[in-house]
Enzyme design. Structure first.
Site, PDB file in Angstrom:
ATOM      1  N   GLU A   3       0.857  -1.219  -0.014  1.00  4.77           N
ATOM      2  CA  GLU A   3      -0.123   0.109  -0.296  1.00  4.77           C
ATOM      3  C   GLU A   3       0.756   1.233   0.044  1.00  4.77           C
ATOM      4  OE1 GLU A   3      -4.013  -0.751   2.248  1.00  4.77           O
ATOM      5  OE2 GLU A   3      -2.510  -1.387   3.638  1.00  4.77           O
ATOM      6  N   VAL A   4       0.650   2.045  -0.743  1.00  2.00           N
ATOM      7  CA  VAL A   4       1.371   3.330  -1.072  1.00  2.00           C
ATOM      8  C   VAL A   4       0.374   4.376  -0.573  1.00  2.00           C
ATOM      9  CG1 VAL A   4       2.458   4.953  -2.607  1.00  2.00           C
ATOM     10  CG2 VAL A   4       2.790   2.522  -2.800  1.00  2.00           C
TER      11      VAL A   4
END
Lengths: 331, 331
Positions: free
Chosen positions: B166-167
C-alpha cells in the site's frame, strides 16, 4: 422433540449411494459432478423440458476435465454415463434416491411447493437438502409434513470446484439428518461446515457481505480505485486466506498468537469501526474460548514452525504465478 | 504547493539502484530480500547491535529458497552477499542510498525522531518510505523538514512472499515521490496500490478488519465454531479471492455482471447489516462508475469465458490440494 430419522428407521447408517438432483441449472449440474466424481449414482430431474439432456452433457464434460487432472480415475469417468439417470417426473427422480439435493428456484412459494412434492414422493428416511443461498429451512419447510428431514445444504459457486458447503438446519431438523449430510459431504471430499442456528446470509455470505460493504465504502469515499481495492485482496489478503481462515491468519501474525494480536491491533480495528452500534469486544471472545481453541490446534510453541509452513505454501504460489506470467509472456 | 522532488533535481528519473533498510526485524529483512531479488543493492542498519549480521544471514537464506523455486537466478544469488552492506550508523546507511525503506518501531514519537534523522542525512532527492501498518504519514512527518518526500509504503506480512504494497501519501507528499515508489515497486515485481487519501487502517486492514469483525460477531453469537468459520474462508471464499478481488468476484457471479448481482443480492446484504448507521447504497456506486469500470476490464460478452478461466484456475488449485493430501497420506 425432533423426529429422529435414521435412529428410527436405521436406514441412515448406510451411507447414500444414489442421489436425486432436482433442478439442473449450473448448481444442479455441479452437484451431479461432485456426487459422480465420488463414484455415486445420480438421477437428474428438471421441470424444464430438455434441460436434463443438456445437463448430462455438461456433467460428462466436467468429469473429463477432472480426469485430465487426476481428480477422478478413468474407471469412474468411463462409468459416469451409465451412472447418470434422466427422470421424466419428480416422482421417478426421488422415489429411488438415498439423498435428495434440491437446486430449484429461489422464489419462496415455488420452493415450498417443490419441497412438499419431494417430501411426498421420497422414501421416509431420505434427507432433503436445499442449495438455497438465501432462504432458511425454517421459512421453506415449516409447513412440510416431513420437515424434520429438511435442511439447507448450500454450496459456493462454482460448487464442483470450491469444496466448502454450509449445512444449516431448521430448529426442527433431526440431528440424524444433519449427521447424514455432514458424513456424506465429508466422504465425497467436500468440506461441510455446520451452522448451530439459522441466520440470514448464513456464514459465507455474511463474511463476503462484510468485506464487500467495506469495499463499497472505500470506493464510495474515493480512498482507492476499484482495481486497487481488488488487488488488495487478490495480491494480498486472498493469498493467505486460500491457505487458512481469518482467525488462523491472525493467530500466526503475532509472536504470542491471537491474544497478543488482539491486544496489539484490537484498538486499531475498534477505532476503524467506531460507528458500530453493537460492537463485539474481541478480548472477551479471545478469553471466552477463542484462544484456547486456536492454541489447541496450533500451540504457541509451534507458531514459528507454522509460519514456515505458511511461507513455503506462499512461496509455491509465487512460483506458480511466476511460471504462469512467464508462459503468458512467451505466448 | 508541494515541493516537486524529482522534477527539480532530475534524479528520480533514474530508478533507484541501492536501498537503505532502516530497522532489520522481520519486515526489514523481508524488504531487503525483495530488493536483492530484483538485483538491487541494500544497506542494512538497525540501532540494536548485532542485528544486522543476523539479518544478513536470514536474507541470504531466503534468497537461497527463492533460487530453489527459480524465483531468482543463480547469478543473483551468488552476487547477493556482495550486494548487502552493513552500516554502523544511520548516517552511513542512508547517505549513499537512492531509496530508503524505514521499518522501525511503531511508536509515534520514535518514528518521528527516526524520520527526522533519516531526512537530515539522506540526499535531498531521495524518497523515504515507511513500513508502518498503522501510523499515517501526516502524523509522523508533519514536522519533518523534507516531509514532501515522506510517505507510507506498507507491505503485507510476510512481505517477501505477498506482493501487495500500500502506497499512502500525506497531503503534502510530492507527486514525484509517489510516482517513484509506484514505479520502483512495479519494476521489482511487487504489486503497489495507491491510496488517494489517508484513512486509518489504510485499505488492506480495513478490509481484513471488516471480515474479522463479522467473524468475531458470528463466533460470539454461537452461529458456528471457530474451525468452521475459518474453513468458510480457507475452503471457500479465499480460493476465489486468491484469483480475483471482491468486485471482480461478484462481477462473474451473475449473468449480467455486477449490476445484475447487486440487483439480485443487494437487498439480502442490506438486510444482513440493517444496523449500519451509515450505509452506502450499492446501486448508486454501481451506476456512478463501478459497472463501467468492471465492464471495461471484463465486458459482459466475455463473462462466460472469464468464468471458464476462473474455473480452470480453481481446478488447478483443487489438483494441487489433492496432490498435497495424497503426498501427506503417504508419509
Amino acid at each position: 422433540m425432533a423426529h429422529e430419522i435414521g435412529k428410527e428407521t436405521g436406514c441412515l447408517s448406510k451411507p447414500p449411494r444414489s442421489v436425486a438432483i432436482i433442478g439442473c441449472g449450473l448448481i444442479g449440474q455441479a452437484w451431479a459432478t461432485v456426487f459422480l466424481r465420488a463414484g455415486m449414482r445420480v438421477t437428474l430431474y428438471d421441470a424444464a423440458s430438455g434441460l436434463v439432456e443438456q445437463a448430462k452433457a455438461q456433467v460428462i464434460e466436467r468429469m473429463t476435465e477432472f480426469a485430465r487432472f487426476d481428480l477422478v480415475t478413468h474407471e469412474t469417468l468411463e462409468r459416469a454415463p451409465a451412472h447418470i439417470e434422466l427422470a421424466d417426473t419428480l416422482e421417478d427422480a426421488v422415489s429411488a434416491a438415498d439423498y435428495i439435493q434440491e437446486s430449484g428456484s429461489e422464489a419462496l412459494d415455488v420452493k415450498i411447493e417443490l419441497t412438499r412434492e419431494i417430501d411426498r414422493f421420497a422414501a421416509p428416511h431420505v434427507v432433503i437438502g436445499s442449495s438455497t443461498s438465501g432462504i432458511t429451512a425454517s421459512r421453506y419447510s415449516e409447513t412440510i409434513k416431513g420437515r424434520e428431514r429438511c435442511l439447507v445444504v448450500h454450496p459456493i459457486n462454482p460448487p464442483h470446484l470450491v469444496p466448502l458447503v454450509e449445512v444449516v438446519p431448521a430448529p426442527w431438523t433431526a440431528q440424524s439428518a444433519v449427521d447424514t449430510v455432514h458424513d456424506l459431504l465429508s466422504a465425497i471430499g467436500q468440506v461441510p461446515i455446520l451452522l448451530n442456528r439459522e441466520i440470514d446470509g448464513f456464514v459465507v455470505n455474511r463474511l463476503q457481505g462484510a468485506l464487500l460493504r467495506e469495499a463499497f465504502h472505500l470506493l464510495d469515499q474515493g480512498v482507492a480505485s476499484r482495481k486497487d481495492i481488488d488487488k488488495a485482496i487478490s495480491d494480498g489478503l486472498g493469498l493467505r486466506w486460500s491457505l487458512m481462515g481469518p482467525f488462523e491468519t491472525i493467530h500466526l501474525n503475532a509472536p504470542g498468537g491471537v491474544s497478543d494480536y488482539v491486544r496489539r491491533f484490537g484498538p486499531m480495528y475498534r477505532d476503524m469501526f467506531a460507528d458500530d452500534p453493537d460492537p463485539v469486544d474481541w478480548e472477551t471472545v479471545v478469553d471466552a474460548g477463542l484462544e484456547a481453541d486456536l492454541t489447541a490446534s496450533q500451540p504457541l510453541s509451534g507458531i514459528s514452525a507454522a509460519q514456515k509452513t505458511r511461507d513455503s505454501a506462499l512461496l509455491r504460489m509465487l512460483a506458480q504465478r511466476s511460471r504462469k506470467a512467464n508462459a503468458a509472456s512467451k505466448d
